[in-house]
Design a protein around this motif. Structure first.
Motif, PDB file in Angstrom:
ATOM      1  N   MET A   1       0.844  -1.208   0.000  1.00 45.10           N
ATOM      2  CA  MET A   1       0.000   0.000   0.000  1.00 45.10           C
ATOM      3  C   MET A   1       0.883   1.262   0.000  1.00 45.10           C
ATOM      4  N   ASN A   2       0.585   2.195  -0.895  1.00 44.87           N
ATOM      5  CA  ASN A   2       1.367   3.432  -0.984  1.00 44.87           C
ATOM      6  C   ASN A   2       0.714   4.497  -0.093  1.00 44.87           C
ATOM      7  N   TYR A   3       1.028   4.462   1.202  1.00 44.60           N
ATOM      8  CA  TYR A   3       0.413   5.396   2.162  1.00 44.60           C
ATOM      9  C   TYR A   3       0.829   6.833   1.874  1.00 44.60           C
ATOM     10  N   TYR A   4       2.102   7.000   1.488  1.00 42.57           N
ATOM     11  CA  TYR A   4       2.560   8.367   1.199  1.00 42.57           C
ATOM     12  C   TYR A   4       1.806   8.942   0.002  1.00 42.57           C
ATOM     13  N   GLY A   5       1.505   8.062  -0.965  1.00 42.34           N
ATOM     14  CA  GLY A   5       0.757   8.504  -2.147  1.00 42.34           C
ATOM     15  C   GLY A   5      -0.642   8.964  -1.772  1.00 42.34           C
ATOM     16  N   ILE A   6      -1.322   8.160  -0.945  1.00 44.08           N
ATOM     17  CA  ILE A   6      -2.690   8.521  -0.515  1.00 44.08           C
ATOM     18  C   ILE A   6      -2.642   9.853   0.245  1.00 44.08           C
ATOM     19  N   LYS A   7      -1.676   9.955   1.155  1.00 46.77           N
ATOM     20  CA  LYS A   7      -1.557  11.165   1.973  1.00 46.77           C
ATOM     21  C   LYS A   7      -1.276  12.388   1.086  1.00 46.77           C
ATOM     22  N   ALA A   8      -0.418  12.188   0.083  1.00 47.13           N
ATOM     23  CA  ALA A   8      -0.065  13.307  -0.798  1.00 47.13           C
ATOM     24  C   ALA A   8      -1.309  13.824  -1.531  1.00 47.13           C
ATOM     25  N   ILE A   9      -2.110  12.903  -2.075  1.00 45.46           N
ATOM     26  CA  ILE A   9      -3.317  13.320  -2.805  1.00 45.46           C
ATOM     27  C   ILE A   9      -4.286  14.005  -1.837  1.00 45.46           C
ATOM     28  N   TYR A  10      -4.489  13.376  -0.696  1.00 47.64           N
ATOM     29  CA  TYR A  10      -5.439  13.894   0.288  1.00 47.64           C
ATOM     30  C   TYR A  10      -5.033  15.306   0.728  1.00 47.64           C
ATOM     31  N   LYS A  11      -3.768  15.461   1.066  1.00 47.68           N
ATOM     32  CA  LYS A  11      -3.267  16.741   1.559  1.00 47.68           C
ATOM     33  C   LYS A  11      -3.361  17.815   0.474  1.00 47.68           C
ATOM     34  N   PHE A  12      -3.026  17.417  -0.753  1.00 51.03           N
ATOM     35  CA  PHE A  12      -3.052  18.357  -1.879  1.00 51.03           C
ATOM     36  C   PHE A  12      -4.470  18.872  -2.101  1.00 51.03           C
ATOM     37  N   GLU A  13      -5.436  17.965  -2.042  1.00 51.48           N
ATOM     38  CA  GLU A  13      -6.841  18.338  -2.241  1.00 51.48           C
ATOM     39  C   GLU A  13      -7.353  19.209  -1.090  1.00 51.48           C
ATOM     40  N   MET A  14      -6.957  18.871   0.130  1.00 51.50           N
ATOM     41  CA  MET A  14      -7.404  19.654   1.278  1.00 51.50           C
ATOM     42  C   MET A  14      -6.790  21.055   1.245  1.00 51.50           C
ATOM     43  N   THR A  15      -5.571  21.159   0.737  1.00 47.10           N
ATOM     44  CA  THR A  15      -4.933  22.479   0.609  1.00 47.10           C
ATOM     45  C   THR A  15      -5.754  23.355  -0.322  1.00 47.10           C
ATOM     46  N   ARG A  16      -6.259  22.746  -1.408  1.00 44.78           N
ATOM     47  CA  ARG A  16      -7.098  23.495  -2.349  1.00 44.78           C
ATOM     48  C   ARG A  16      -8.364  23.993  -1.636  1.00 44.78           C
ATOM     49  N   PHE A  17      -8.915  23.141  -0.770  1.00 49.20           N
ATOM     50  CA  PHE A  17     -10.124  23.487  -0.024  1.00 49.20           C
ATOM     51  C   PHE A  17      -9.862  24.714   0.853  1.00 49.20           C
ATOM     52  N   PHE A  18      -8.728  24.712   1.535  1.00 49.96           N
ATOM     53  CA  PHE A  18      -8.432  25.831   2.428  1.00 49.96           C
ATOM     54  C   PHE A  18      -8.046  27.083   1.642  1.00 49.96           C
ATOM     55  N   ARG A  19      -7.437  26.849   0.452  1.00 44.55           N
ATOM     56  CA  ARG A  19      -7.055  27.997  -0.372  1.00 44.55           C
ATOM     57  C   ARG A  19      -8.283  28.691  -0.929  1.00 44.55           C
ATOM     58  N   THR A  20      -9.309  27.883  -1.240  1.00 43.51           N
ATOM     59  CA  THR A  20     -10.538  28.458  -1.796  1.00 43.51           C
ATOM     60  C   THR A  20     -11.649  28.332  -0.753  1.00 43.51           C
ATOM     61  N   LEU A  21     -11.314  28.762   0.467  1.00 43.47           N
ATOM     62  CA  LEU A  21     -12.228  28.587   1.598  1.00 43.47           C
ATOM     63  C   LEU A  21     -13.587  29.240   1.347  1.00 43.47           C
ATOM     64  N   PHE A  22     -13.568  30.395   0.715  1.00 43.90           N
ATOM     65  CA  PHE A  22     -14.828  31.114   0.518  1.00 43.90           C
ATOM     66  C   PHE A  22     -15.795  30.297  -0.343  1.00 43.90           C
ATOM     67  N   GLN A  23     -15.303  29.866  -1.525  1.00 42.85           N
ATOM     68  CA  GLN A  23     -16.187  29.087  -2.397  1.00 42.85           C
ATOM     69  C   GLN A  23     -16.549  27.746  -1.750  1.00 42.85           C
ATOM     70  N   SER A  24     -15.562  27.131  -1.110  1.00 42.42           N
ATOM     71  CA  SER A  24     -15.753  25.768  -0.612  1.00 42.42           C
ATOM     72  C   SER A  24     -16.669  25.716   0.602  1.00 42.42           C
ATOM     73  N   PHE A  25     -16.628  26.732   1.412  1.00 43.69           N
ATOM     74  CA  PHE A  25     -17.265  26.620   2.708  1.00 43.69           C
ATOM     75  C   PHE A  25     -18.312  27.714   2.969  1.00 43.69           C
TER      76      PHE A  25
END
Lengths: 253, 309
Positions: free
Chosen positions: A1-25
């Motif tokens: 299992m590529n845990y670092y890969g899963i974490k990288a995708i997850y973190k990258f997507e969550m960063t986008r969420f926080f970057r576009t907090l207004f639209q997202s939330f």
């Protein structure tokens, strides 16, 4: 299992969420608050109780579902469509990650975002109406299952879509009407028997009914049926995604 | 040196019958620099994409350090880094975050000091927290390379790495490729620039219409297929080409004061001796001699044209 890969995708997507907090939330919270003001306070006060629940409280589960379903689809579909659109998908396809790990990363992030938004809407609704949650554990389970299932559906849409127009097409023309007609604002028992039967073909009915049961102990269909429906839907979406990655449909030439 | 990448009987056919790759066989040694030359649509990018797993193939087998790229894709892909031809980057992401993403995606534990070292080598360290949208085209190209190197690959694919970049950046990239090889990285690059292949490659592969026409050591390729020209500078201009030289592939220069003789190294007998003695016998005095070796470009064009004919 590529845990670092899963974490990288997850973190990258969550960063986008926080970057576009207004639209997202902020925007879904404002939109839902407006629903409460209009349907809960202004119109709701003139509508009698449904199943011994005030109309304002009755629509809370439906409104949360409405937002959670649309947000799960939009977050997830955008998450996978964007790399396709800008061309960075090559990195994902050439990386040592399996389809399941990719799905865990993207769908996990999309579901987290919509779960977070759902909980914020739940808190916001408490400012407008008075209600108690009879089965909070089941409510959270239902919410998580719904977030995951529709994030999976969004993932499929994101892979299918060839342009932004197509990306909006299914949520706008199919999902939103299904959610509105799935009992967000009414109980299907209020419909004539013909339309009640028709409504039972709408999968969203089972979600909203089950979710409402977690709040008030009343439902249009049994909780077991609702749980089976949402789990079945999730398995179906997973099977479709597994096929997509195996065949390379819309991803690999 | 052992074979690092092995491709056996690789072919790729589209549903409409188009053959993008035709039975490709290729072996690449560890730390080798291989340049794939070919015109547009020759199949260079398709070949690279297929090895990386971006594109599927119809028949054949590809192994990397003994790992089958389909059956053991995790082990194989971990070793591969790829710099695509197009600049495909997330515009609103910061440089360091996009590198962290790439490193994680390829299963490597976080290592910011390695990434910062990489950025320094690519003159990007001061841009680590800049959004990619703020960078120039050349800097974006460097970010693309940094992403491909972020997980410390052992095989690096560079798809047209210097297309559209200035001379300085091109030279920097060549330097980087050599440094990578010294660190044990095998490099396969596609290029349109013959001078690029001549400058950095150990071996050159020529690909056209999905077919690998040849793969050969750069120097021997030039020597084996290269044509040479002998330019004889004359003391006085000539009206016409002397009849004594009509048996040779020789022409009178535009200034009428030079003779240009084209010969092939493969023939073993250049004929230069005879030409020079014929000139002396005819009383034609020459003041200088020059020879010119054909470049890879000439060889490439002659091979492709030969195939077309």
């Amino acid at each position: 299992m590529n845990y670092y890969g899963i974490k990288a995708i997850y973190k990258f997507e969550m960063t986008r969420f926080f970057r576009t907090l207004f639209q997202s939330f902020v925007s879904p919270v404002i939109a839902t608050s407006l629903y409460f003001v209009v349907f809960g306070a202004a119109i709701g006060s003139r509508i009698q109780e449904i199943d011994n629940v005030s109309y304002g409280a009755f629509i809370v589960p439906g409104l949360i579902m409405l937002t959670v379903i649309t947000q799960s689809i939009s977050n997830s579909s955008f998450g996978i469509f964007f790399p396709k659109f800008v061309g960075t998908i090559y990195e994902l396809l050439s990386a040592p990650v399996s389809f399941f790990e990719i799905v865990l990363g993207y769908v996990g992030a999309a579901a987290t975002k919509s779960l977070f938004i759902g909980l914020v809407i739940l808190s916001t609704s408490m400012l407008f109406v008075d209600f108690k949650i009879l089965y909070p554990g089941m409510m959270i389970l239902f919410l998580i299952l719904t977030c995951l299932s529709f994030a999976l559906l969004g993932f499929i849409l994101g892979i299918w879509a060839k342009n932004f127009e197509q990306l909006q097409l299914v949520p706008l023309l199919i999902v939103t009407p299904m959610v509105f007609l799935g009992g967000s604002f009414y109980s299907i028992s209020m419909l004539s028997s013909f339309w009640q039967t028709v409504s039972l073909f709408n999968p969203v009915v089972y979600l909203i009914s089950g979710f409402r049961w977690c709040f008030f102990g009343v439902a249009d269909v049994s909780i077991a049926t609702s749980l089976c429906a949402v789990s079945g839907f999730m398995i179906l979406c997973l099977a479709i995604i597994a096929w997509i990655f195996k065949s390379g449909w819309q991803l690999r030439t | 040196m052992r074979d690092f990448l092995t491709i056996k009987g690789l072919s790729k056919n589209y549903a409409n019958g188009f053959e993008a790759l035709k039975t490709i066989n290729l072996r690449v040694k560890e730390t080798e620099i291989l340049a794939l030359l070919g015109p547009n649509g020759a199949g260079k990018t398709t070949l690279i994409s297929t090895i990386c797993g971006i594109s599927k193939f119809t028949h054949g087998k590809i192994t990397l350090a003994g790992h089958d790229i389909v059956l053991n894709y995790r082990a194989a892909r971990k070793m591969i880094g790829m710099v695509p031809q197009e600049l495909s980057l997330e515009s609103f992401e910061t440089v360091i975050n996009t590198l962290r993403f790439s490193r994680g995606l390829f299963g490597k534990s976080p290592n910011d000091s390695y990434l910062e070292d990489l950025l320094e080598q690519l003159s990007l360290l001061d841009k680590r927290n800049s959004q990619i949208i703020e960078l120039s085209g050349g800097m974006k190209r460097r970010v693309s390379i940094a992403k491909a190197l972020s997980h410390e690959p052992r095989l690096l694919f560079l798809d047209e790495p210097t297309a559209g970049v200035d001379v300085e950046l091109r030279k920097d990239m060549w330097l980087l490729v050599r440094r990578l090889r010294n660190k044990g990285v095998t490099v396969i690059l596609t290029t349109h620039y013959i001078e690029e292949a001549e400058a950095i490659a150990d071996r050159v592969g020529i690909i056209d219409k999905g077919q690998l026409l040849l793969v050969e050591e750069k120097g021997s390729l030039i020597q084996r297929l290269g044509q040479k020209q002998l330019i004889i500078e004359l003391q006085a201009p000539l009206k016409d080409l002397p009849s004594i030289l009509s048996d040779y592939d020789i022409v009178l220069g535009a200034d009428r004061q030079s003779l240009i003789y084209t010969y092939n190294m493969r023939s073993g007998h250049s004929g230069i001796n005879n030409i020079l003695s014929n000139l002396t016998q005819s009383g034609i005095i020459f003041k200088d001699l020059q020879t010119k070796q054909s470049s890879l470009e000439d060889i490439f064009m002659s091979l492709v044209n030969e195939k077309v004919a």
